[in-house]
Scaffold this active site. Structure first.
Site, PDB file in Angstrom:
ATOM      1  N   ARG A  90       0.924  -1.169  -0.070  1.00 55.76           N
ATOM      2  CA  ARG A  90      -0.018   0.072   0.030  1.00 55.76           C
ATOM      3  C   ARG A  90       0.792   1.221  -0.032  1.00 55.76           C
ATOM      4  NH1 ARG A  90      -3.741  -3.423   3.100  1.00 55.76           N
ATOM      5  NH2 ARG A  90      -2.667  -2.877   5.109  1.00 55.76           N
ATOM      6  N   PHE A 108     -11.323  -4.527  -6.309  1.00 53.86           N
ATOM      7  CA  PHE A 108     -11.376  -5.483  -4.912  1.00 53.86           C
ATOM      8  C   PHE A 108     -10.938  -4.475  -3.838  1.00 53.86           C
ATOM      9  CE2 PHE A 108     -10.213  -8.158  -8.710  1.00 53.86           C
ATOM     10  CZ  PHE A 108     -11.313  -9.148  -8.561  1.00 53.86           C
ATOM     11  N   ASP A 150     -15.694  -2.964  -5.174  1.00 59.48           N
ATOM     12  CA  ASP A 150     -15.896  -4.104  -4.495  1.00 59.48           C
ATOM     13  C   ASP A 150     -17.287  -4.794  -4.466  1.00 59.48           C
ATOM     14  OD1 ASP A 150     -13.618  -5.154  -2.013  1.00 59.48           O
ATOM     15  OD2 ASP A 150     -15.940  -6.129  -1.812  1.00 59.48           O
ATOM     16  N   SER A 151     -17.646  -6.298  -4.056  1.00 61.35           N
ATOM     17  CA  SER A 151     -18.700  -6.616  -4.421  1.00 61.35           C
ATOM     18  C   SER A 151     -19.394  -6.451  -2.782  1.00 61.35           C
ATOM     19  CB  SER A 151     -18.686  -7.999  -4.583  1.00 61.35           C
ATOM     20  OG  SER A 151     -17.641  -8.728  -3.795  1.00 61.35           O
ATOM     21  N   ASP A 179      -6.242  -6.623  -6.723  1.00 66.43           N
ATOM     22  CA  ASP A 179      -5.875  -7.524  -5.644  1.00 66.43           C
ATOM     23  C   ASP A 179      -7.129  -8.295  -5.094  1.00 66.43           C
ATOM     24  OD1 ASP A 179      -4.621  -8.475  -3.150  1.00 66.43           O
ATOM     25  OD2 ASP A 179      -5.258  -6.692  -1.914  1.00 66.43           O
ATOM     26  N   CYS A 186      -3.199 -14.128  -3.987  1.00 66.36           N
ATOM     27  CA  CYS A 186      -2.944 -14.501  -2.538  1.00 66.36           C
ATOM     28  C   CYS A 186      -3.396 -15.739  -2.504  1.00 66.36           C
ATOM     29  CB  CYS A 186      -3.703 -13.713  -1.510  1.00 66.36           C
ATOM     30  SG  CYS A 186      -5.531 -13.711  -1.893  1.00 66.36           S
TER      31      CYS A 186
HETATM   32  N1  SAH Z   1      -6.817  -4.622  -1.164  1.00 57.43           N
HETATM   33  C1  SAH Z   1      -7.719  -4.878  -0.169  1.00 57.43           C
HETATM   34  C2  SAH Z   1      -8.001  -6.255   0.120  1.00 57.43           C
HETATM   35  C3  SAH Z   1      -8.706  -6.911  -0.842  1.00 57.43           C
HETATM   36  S1  SAH Z   1      -9.409  -8.327  -0.257  1.00 57.43           S
HETATM   37  C4  SAH Z   1      -6.764  -4.185   1.066  1.00 57.43           C
HETATM   38  O1  SAH Z   1      -5.674  -3.988   0.938  1.00 57.43           O
HETATM   39  O2  SAH Z   1      -7.353  -4.169   2.280  1.00 57.43           O
HETATM   40  C5  SAH Z   1     -10.449  -8.880  -1.666  1.00 57.43           C
HETATM   41  C6  SAH Z   1     -11.961  -8.104  -1.668  1.00 57.43           C
HETATM   42  O3  SAH Z   1     -12.490  -8.583  -2.969  1.00 57.43           O
HETATM   43  C7  SAH Z   1     -12.851  -8.344  -0.642  1.00 57.43           C
HETATM   44  O4  SAH Z   1     -13.324  -7.123  -0.095  1.00 57.43           O
HETATM   45  C8  SAH Z   1     -14.201  -8.927  -1.356  1.00 57.43           C
HETATM   46  O5  SAH Z   1     -15.510  -8.175  -0.958  1.00 57.43           O
HETATM   47  C9  SAH Z   1     -13.774  -8.583  -2.685  1.00 57.43           C
HETATM   48  N2  SAH Z   1     -14.577  -9.380  -3.798  1.00 57.43           N
HETATM   49  C10 SAH Z   1     -14.440 -10.556  -4.179  1.00 57.43           C
HETATM   50  N3  SAH Z   1     -14.947 -11.230  -5.364  1.00 57.43           N
HETATM   51  C11 SAH Z   1     -15.395  -9.997  -6.079  1.00 57.43           C
HETATM   52  C12 SAH Z   1     -15.641  -9.674  -7.335  1.00 57.43           C
HETATM   53  N4  SAH Z   1     -15.869 -10.589  -8.218  1.00 57.43           N
HETATM   54  N5  SAH Z   1     -15.913  -8.395  -7.667  1.00 57.43           N
HETATM   55  C13 SAH Z   1     -15.549  -7.361  -6.759  1.00 57.43           C
HETATM   56  N6  SAH Z   1     -15.390  -7.493  -5.520  1.00 57.43           N
HETATM   57  C14 SAH Z   1     -14.942  -8.830  -4.859  1.00 57.43           C
END
Ligand code: SAH
Length: 395
Positions: A211, A227, A249-250, A299, A339
């Protein structure tokens, strides 16, 4: 003490200090150990190899806690291991423990399946295996002794526990859990952490350094954060002078918290948009409407839990990376991550290279990225590295 006798030549990985014994390596289980019981691991010739705990339902049938015959798995053992792990974090971060950091990282710290994260005055623990389950009180006491805190809270509600045949367990082990969220500080930014229902133990501590890197590349740029969860990368980008940020995000809950973070950090002045959408579809919409960006973060959550899911996962990674690269302006930069523990560094790099080829972009690697150093990886247990990332630039 009950014992597990390994089949011929199956002691090799243990001699290299790898801590796992798979069911197929076992010749005989002696003395009827209960789940979580300490067992001695013996070679077929009867040599003492290590002390492990027994997980009768898991494919990983035994996990090693010590290679020292004179070390019983008791409270003093937990105190020593936890103190070593906490001291390592102090050294990694130059003396002071960060307010938010990983204190225990399972096998990387010689504590199989035991995770502990510090969020200010609260320590959140995950006990993912039978061994940790039986050492719950000892581990919590050792953490309290090593790190000043007012609560040790358990978030053992992951799939890994199901594979061990353990029920989910959430609640305070010691002390009163604070009501609501906990405020933490990362590089001068404040975030709220939901230890009860947030992802993992509440926050993605593993991306801390990444980050910061995204922040350092953000000034004057239009950012797309895919995400975004509670807005970690978005906040760092805005705090470092990003011109605009679109975050996707979803999860509505995650987006609400992300918007709160923007407000609380006084960053609401710029052009900021949070979209609840499926990233796979959103990227296609941007492509079709010819919206482009200077910097994109991808991510995603874990696409593969096991090797069997790798093919499908690879197609997912290829898809978002191909689309992401197409949306970058000339000179733009992509931060892309996986991840999935089952995904190797080599395979991830190949998928991204294929995506660049298919996107018709000439791409250079500026940095190879990984999990934060407090998520320690032992040389004896390379599987502990699960987060792979690339910082790319298009010509
Ligand atoms: N980058 C973030 C962590 C990401 S975790 C950080 O640094 O804090 C992954 C995220 O993807 C989660 O919040 C989850 O809700 C979201 N997610 C999962 N599948 C998804 C999709 N198909 N479209 C959008 N978001 C999604």
């Amino acid at each position: 003490m009950p014992a597990i006798v390994l089949a011929a030549k199956r002691e090799r990985s243990l001699l290299r200090r790898h801590p796992w014994v798979f069911s197929g390596s076992i010749q005989e289980v002696r003395g009827d150990p209960q789940p979580g019981a300490a067992v001695d691991l013996l070679s077929r010739k009867g040599e003492w190899l290590a002390r492990a705990t027994y997980s009768p339902e898991s494919a990983i049938r035994a996990r090693v806690w010590t290679f020292d015959r004179d070390e019983p798995l008791d409270a003093a053992f937990c105190t020593r291991r936890v103190a070593l792990a906490v001291d390592l974090r102090r050294r990694i971060y130059g003396g002071e423990l960060p307010q938010a950091c990983r204190l225990l990282n399972g096998e990387g710290d010689g504590l199989p399946g035991v995770v502990a994260d510090r969020y200010g005055e609260v320590i959140v623990v995950q006990l993912l295996t039978w061994g940790g389950e039986l050492l719950r009180e000892e581990l919590a006491a050792a953490l309290r002794e090593a790190v000043p805190c007012r609560c040790v809270f358990e978030r053992s509600d992951t799939n890994a526990r199901t594979r061990e045949g353990l029920a989910a367990q959430v609640g305070s082990i010691w002390g009163d859990a604070p009501a609501g969220t906990i405020e933490i500080c990362e590089d001068g930014l404040t975030f709220l952490v939901d230890i009860r229902s947030g992802h993992k133990t509440g926050f993605y501590l593993d991306q801390r350094e990444n980050r910061r890197l995204v922040g350092s590349r953000s000034a004057g740029r239009d950012i797309l954060n895919c995400f975004c969860y509670t807005g970690g990368f978005t906040l760092h980008a805005l705090a470092n002078g990003a011109t605009s940020a679109v975050s996707i995000d979803s999860s509505q809950e995650a987006l609400d918290l992300a918007a709160t973070h923007v407000e609380r950090n006084g960053l609401a002045a710029g052009s900021i948009e949070f979209q609840r959408a499926d990233v796979f579809q959103a990227l296609r919409r941007f492509r079709d409407s010819r919206q482009d960006f200077d910097l994109i973060v991808l991510d995603p959550p874990k696409f593969a839990d096991t090797k069997g899911q790798l093919d499908r996962a690879s197609r997912g990674y290829k898809d978002i990376n191909l689309l992401g690269l197409k949306l970058l302006r000339p000179g733009g930069e992509l931060f892309t991550f996986s991840c999935s523990g089952a995904m190797t560094t080599e395979l991830f790099h190949k998928i991204v290279a294929d995506a660049a080829l298919d996107a018709g972009r000439e791409v250079v690697v500026l940095h190879e990225l990984r999990q934060a150093p407090d998520h320690v990886v032992s040389t004896a247990f390379p599987e502990g590295r699960y987060l792979n990332g690339l910082h790319l630039a298009v010509r």
